[in-house]
Design an enzyme around this catalytic site. Sequence first.
Site, PDB file in Angstrom:
ATOM      1  N   HIS A  24       0.845  -1.216   0.000  1.00 30.36           N
ATOM      2  CA  HIS A  24       0.000   0.000   0.000  1.00 30.36           C
ATOM      3  C   HIS A  24       0.867   1.248   0.000  1.00 30.36           C
ATOM      4  CE1 HIS A  24       0.462  -1.031   4.394  1.00 30.36           C
ATOM      5  NE2 HIS A  24       0.856   0.219   4.410  1.00 30.36           N
TER       6      HIS A  24
ATOM      7  N   GLU B 106      -3.611   3.601   2.049  1.00 30.43           N
ATOM      8  CA  GLU B 106      -3.889   3.608   3.493  1.00 30.43           C
ATOM      9  C   GLU B 106      -4.013   5.059   3.925  1.00 30.43           C
ATOM     10  OE1 GLU B 106      -0.506   2.387   5.743  1.00 30.43           O
ATOM     11  OE2 GLU B 106      -1.579   2.299   7.636  1.00 30.43           O
TER      12      GLU B 106
ATOM     13  N   ASN C 201      -4.907  11.402  11.915  1.00 33.56           N
ATOM     14  CA  ASN C 201      -4.498  11.651  13.301  1.00 33.56           C
ATOM     15  C   ASN C 201      -5.563  12.510  13.966  1.00 33.56           C
ATOM     16  OD1 ASN C 201      -1.779  10.429  13.658  1.00 33.56           O
ATOM     17  ND2 ASN C 201      -1.299  11.688  11.867  1.00 33.56           N
TER      18      ASN C 201
ATOM     19  N   HIS D 104       2.655  10.844  -7.243  1.00 30.39           N
ATOM     20  CA  HIS D 104       1.206  10.669  -7.387  1.00 30.39           C
ATOM     21  C   HIS D 104       0.810   9.207  -7.132  1.00 30.39           C
ATOM     22  CE1 HIS D 104       2.901  10.131 -11.569  1.00 30.39           C
ATOM     23  NE2 HIS D 104       2.252   9.014 -11.432  1.00 30.39           N
TER      24      HIS D 104
ATOM     25  N   GLU E  65      -3.078  10.336 -10.715  1.00 28.06           N
ATOM     26  CA  GLU E  65      -3.035  10.168 -12.167  1.00 28.06           C
ATOM     27  C   GLU E  65      -4.127   9.187 -12.581  1.00 28.06           C
ATOM     28  OE1 GLU E  65       0.492   8.096 -13.606  1.00 28.06           O
ATOM     29  OE2 GLU E  65       0.455   9.283 -15.422  1.00 28.06           O
TER      30      GLU E  65
ATOM     31  N   ARG F  76      -1.413  10.806   4.742  1.00 29.86           N
ATOM     32  CA  ARG F  76      -2.093  11.368   5.910  1.00 29.86           C
ATOM     33  C   ARG F  76      -3.152  12.357   5.437  1.00 29.86           C
ATOM     34  NH1 ARG F  76       3.343  10.950   7.361  1.00 29.86           N
ATOM     35  NH2 ARG F  76       3.666   9.409   9.017  1.00 29.86           N
TER      36      ARG F  76
HETATM   37  C1  LIG Z   1      -1.012  -0.699   9.491  1.00 30.68           C
HETATM   38  C2  LIG Z   1       0.304  -0.390   8.807  1.00 30.68           C
HETATM   39  O1  LIG Z   1       0.103  -0.417   7.419  1.00 30.68           O
HETATM   40  C3  LIG Z   1       0.828   0.958   9.145  1.00 30.68           C
HETATM   41  O2  LIG Z   1       1.174   1.743   8.280  1.00 30.68           O
HETATM   42  S1  LIG Z   1       0.977   1.367  10.813  1.00 30.68           S
HETATM   43  C4  LIG Z   1       2.414   2.460  10.749  1.00 30.68           C
HETATM   44  C5  LIG Z   1       2.369   3.506  11.811  1.00 30.68           C
HETATM   45  N1  LIG Z   1       1.230   4.388  11.635  1.00 30.68           N
HETATM   46  C6  LIG Z   1       0.873   5.223  12.622  1.00 30.68           C
HETATM   47  O3  LIG Z   1       1.403   5.226  13.713  1.00 30.68           O
HETATM   48  C7  LIG Z   1      -0.266   6.162  12.265  1.00 30.68           C
HETATM   49  C8  LIG Z   1      -0.310   7.386  13.142  1.00 30.68           C
HETATM   50  C9  LIG Z   1       0.976   8.227  13.141  1.00 30.68           C
HETATM   51  N2  LIG Z   1       0.794   9.362  13.995  1.00 30.68           N
HETATM   52  C10 LIG Z   1       1.314   8.715  11.730  1.00 30.68           C
HETATM   53  O4  LIG Z   1       0.870   9.820  11.369  1.00 30.68           O
HETATM   54  O5  LIG Z   1       2.006   7.961  11.002  1.00 30.68           O
HETATM   55  C11 LIG Z   1       3.650   4.288  11.730  1.00 30.68           C
HETATM   56  O6  LIG Z   1       4.679   3.788  12.163  1.00 30.68           O
HETATM   57  N3  LIG Z   1       3.634   5.486  11.107  1.00 30.68           N
HETATM   58  C12 LIG Z   1       4.862   6.239  10.951  1.00 30.68           C
HETATM   59  C13 LIG Z   1       5.100   6.516   9.486  1.00 30.68           C
HETATM   60  O7  LIG Z   1       5.989   7.329   9.173  1.00 30.68           O
HETATM   61  O8  LIG Z   1       4.377   5.949   8.634  1.00 30.68           O
HETATM   62 NI    NI Z   2       1.152   1.099   6.330  1.00 29.12          NI
END
Ligand SMILES: C[C@@H](O)C(=O)SC[C@H](NC(=O)CC[C@H](N)C(=O)O)C(=O)NCC(=O)O
Ligand code: NI
Length: 146
Positions: A5, A62, A66, A80, A123, A9
């Site tokens: 994936h 994904e 937040n 993209h 795209e 954000r």
């Molecule tokens: C489920 C799996 O596919 C993930 O991507 S979990 C990774 C994890 N995500 C988070 O902690 C989401 C909230 C965090 N505040 C954020 O904005 O990423 C993670 O380690 N994220 C860090 C990153 O840089 O992706």
């Molecule tokens: Ni992920």
Amino acid sequence: MEYLHTMVRVADLDRALAFYVDAFGLEEVRRIENEKGRFTLVFLAAPGDVDRAKSEKSPMVELTYNWDPEEYSGGRNFGHLAYQVEDIYAFCEKLKNAGITINRPPRDGHMAFVRSPDGISIEILQKGPAKPQQEPWASMENTGTW
Ligand SMILES: C[C@@H](O)C(=O)SC[C@H](NC(=O)CC[C@H](N)C(=O)O)C(=O)NCC(=O)O
Ligand code: NI
């Protein structure tokens, strides 16, 4: 190794889902609410990928939401997301009717670009050969950047 994936954000989950699901046509495959981390993850797949995404793994987006507001500056290093569609004109018409700006119209019957509410460039490519040029798309100008 398999590609799983791409995570983006989003500042407003409802607004993002109105774009990716209601307007663009992706389908929600699963959702993770993390109380401790104060975030929600929503995995989206194209309709053609949903069964594969549910049963095993399939290329998905994904969305990470937040719960505590954060500023997301649009990193130019991210290019993209790309999807191919059966009829690029009909697809762009659907987006346009949903109020989405077609920043790069499909003048060539092959490629178009839009942006998500968070500024992620997407795209849109015509599956197979380019469609013959047709109005109004052939003479539409670009709008902004993508
Ligand atoms: C489920 C799996 O596919 C993930 O991507 S979990 C990774 C994890 N995500 C988070 O902690 C989401 C909230 C965090 N505040 C954020 O904005 O990423 C993670 O380690 N994220 C860090 C990153 O840089 O992706
Ligand atoms: Ni992920």
